[in-house]
Design an enzyme around this catalytic site. Sequence first.
Site, short mmCIF file in Angstrom:
data_model
loop_
_atom_site.label_atom_id
_atom_site.label_comp_id
_atom_site.label_asym_id
_atom_site.label_seq_id
_atom_site.Cartn_x
_atom_site.Cartn_y
_atom_site.Cartn_z
N HIS A 306 37.85 9.81 55.54
CA HIS A 306 38.22 10.96 56.37
C HIS A 306 37.07 11.27 57.31
O HIS A 306 35.91 11.15 56.93
CB HIS A 306 38.53 12.19 55.51
CG HIS A 306 39.27 13.25 56.24
ND1 HIS A 306 38.63 14.19 57.01
CD2 HIS A 306 40.60 13.51 56.35
CE1 HIS A 306 39.54 14.99 57.55
NE2 HIS A 306 40.73 14.60 57.17
N ASP A 363 46.72 12.36 53.24
CA ASP A 363 47.86 11.66 53.84
C ASP A 363 48.29 10.44 53.05
O ASP A 363 49.42 9.98 53.20
CB ASP A 363 47.53 11.29 55.28
CG ASP A 363 47.53 12.53 56.14
OD1 ASP A 363 48.48 13.31 56.01
OD2 ASP A 363 46.57 12.75 56.89
N1 ACO Z 1 39.03 0.90 55.03
C1 ACO Z 1 37.95 0.10 55.01
N2 ACO Z 1 36.72 0.47 55.38
C2 ACO Z 1 36.57 1.73 55.83
C3 ACO Z 1 37.63 2.63 55.87
C4 ACO Z 1 38.91 2.19 55.46
N3 ACO Z 1 39.97 3.00 55.48
N4 ACO Z 1 37.20 3.82 56.35
C5 ACO Z 1 35.90 3.67 56.59
N5 ACO Z 1 35.50 2.40 56.26
C6 ACO Z 1 34.13 1.89 56.31
C7 ACO Z 1 33.66 1.65 57.72
O1 ACO Z 1 33.94 0.32 58.12
C8 ACO Z 1 32.19 1.91 57.57
O2 ACO Z 1 31.59 0.78 56.96
P1 ACO Z 1 30.08 0.37 57.32
O3 ACO Z 1 29.22 1.55 56.91
O4 ACO Z 1 29.83 -0.84 56.51
O5 ACO Z 1 30.05 0.13 58.80
C9 ACO Z 1 32.10 3.05 56.58
O6 ACO Z 1 33.28 2.92 55.79
C10 ACO Z 1 32.06 4.42 57.20
O7 ACO Z 1 33.20 4.58 57.99
P2 ACO Z 1 33.25 5.31 59.40
O8 ACO Z 1 34.11 4.52 60.31
O9 ACO Z 1 31.87 5.65 59.84
O10 ACO Z 1 33.95 6.62 59.05
P3 ACO Z 1 34.56 7.50 60.15
O11 ACO Z 1 34.21 8.91 59.83
O12 ACO Z 1 34.20 7.06 61.49
O13 ACO Z 1 36.11 7.26 60.01
C11 ACO Z 1 38.31 7.42 59.36
C12 ACO Z 1 36.92 8.02 59.26
C13 ACO Z 1 38.70 7.23 60.83
C14 ACO Z 1 39.32 8.37 58.75
C15 ACO Z 1 38.31 6.08 58.63
O14 ACO Z 1 37.94 6.27 57.31
C16 ACO Z 1 39.65 5.35 58.71
O15 ACO Z 1 39.90 4.66 59.69
N6 ACO Z 1 40.51 5.54 57.69
C17 ACO Z 1 41.82 4.94 57.70
C18 ACO Z 1 42.75 5.71 58.61
C19 ACO Z 1 43.20 7.02 58.01
O16 ACO Z 1 43.58 7.13 56.87
N7 ACO Z 1 43.20 8.06 58.86
C20 ACO Z 1 43.67 9.37 58.49
C21 ACO Z 1 42.61 10.25 58.01
S1 ACO Z 1 43.30 11.82 57.59
C22 ACO Z 1 43.37 12.64 59.03
O17 ACO Z 1 42.53 12.47 59.87
C23 ACO Z 1 44.50 13.62 59.28
#
Ligand code: ACO
Length: 427
Positions: A306, A363
């Site tokens: 998130h 979600d």
């Molecule tokens: N699957 C795999 N790896 C992930 C995921 C995921 N769902 N989410 C984050 N990571 C990894 C990233 O690749 C990153 O790895 P690294 O440190 O090796 O580079 C690390 O975890 C940190 O992730 P960030 O991208 O920095 O986290 P950010 O805050 O930018 O993104 C987000 C958050 C967009 C929600 C992300 O976790 C994601 O894309 N999740 C899946 C989509 C999702 O469920 N979205 C809905 C969220 S609920 C809402 O917003 C209403």
Amino acid sequence: MEKLAKLSYDGKSVEFPLVEGTENELGIDIKTLRAATNLITLDPGFKNTGSCQSAITFLNGEKGVLRYRGYDIEDLANNADFLEVAYLLIFGELPTQEQLDKFLVDIKEESFIDEDLKKILESFPSSAHPMGVLSSLTSALTAFNPKTVDIEDEEQLYRAIVRIMGKLPVLVAWVYRKKSGLPLKYGDYALGYVENIARMMFRKPNKEYVANHIVDQALNKLLILHAEHEQNCSTSTVRVVGSSHAGLFASVAAGISALWGPLHGGANQAVVEMLEDIRQDGGDINKYMKKAKDKSDPFRLMGFGHRVYKNFDPRARIIKKSANEVLEDLGIVDPVLDIAKKLEEAALSDPYFVERKLYPNVDFYSGIIYRAMGISTETFTVMFALGRLPGWIAQWREMRLNKEPIGRPRQIYVGKNQRPFVPLNKR
Ligand code: ACO
């Protein structure tokens, strides 16, 4: 002593006061920046910009805290009715029994739609996206309720609130029923707000409707969990539209459009679509776990992680329990939901996800529950809109009562400098 932030540029220095919130959050008050310096700030996506001071929701993503009007989300979701929470969000205090009873009756008195609106709904093709239809119908409601609210008149404001709280669930149920090919029906005056929503949605034309307490409870919780989340995209939209003194219905219609986007309200739809894809590809969880961890692969596990909650999503903890209860009670046999369970187990024990604190978010579970209830994937966001309605109303009301100025950001122009017009025959 007043706390100040100092900005130095071009050999000059200007000071700005710091504003402190009730949870000790600090912000720099730059209201006088442009007048004093002729500078503006540039902050695409407003990630560092507070657009208002608000007394509605407190959120601390690092600590996994979410409070509505000071009450923890866990306490509200586990003990309160959605309508109590709506009242709390909108008016600032939990209602007494008398206030709650009156609120419910006043809403029920408004829980009907002008018959002409049915014609508009019926004219949409069955392929239309439910969010587009809901947004259009909410806009259309303004035509049947043309009076703009005099914000100084408490009674008028209250009437506008109960009107939209009464009419939106009918629209939501009808949008769902139209999509499912079911006849458009009204609810039952004797029922509570959430129970009536369930009845309006799930009642079949060929058999008597029997309420399911577990489904009603899960719906109640989901609506509470989605009711408010401070200055997100749709809420900011509602505030900005309302800041031009557009009416409550028009502002909410704009909020619905903003919520529609896959980067906002569409996340639970993305979860179920991903689960469907995994199933169609043979249901190999390990393959998708590997893909999610592979940095050269853009695939991410939808519903994990998130942007704001960096330790856990407090809403996910609450709703996970409801998801299990609903699946068990309805005795659902669904390979897609089996994949969800296996994926959740795998991710919760996988070092990649554990180290990065990537837990299932709200979600992940809301999509699972809505699917188990028989709600089509495209209609998930419509349910989100229904839950978010009290939050949008609360924010709209606060913005108007605080007499906030019209929302009008500035820009840094990076286009062409002045140039002579070239006539068509010389281009
Ligand atoms: N699957 C795999 N790896 C992930 C995921 C995921 N769902 N989410 C984050 N990571 C990894 C990233 O690749 C990153 O790895 P690294 O440190 O090796 O580079 C690390 O975890 C940190 O992730 P960030 O991208 O920095 O986290 P950010 O805050 O930018 O993104 C987000 C958050 C967009 C929600 C992300 O976790 C994601 O894309 N999740 C899946 C989509 C999702 O469920 N979205 C809905 C969220 S609920 C809402 O917003 C209403």
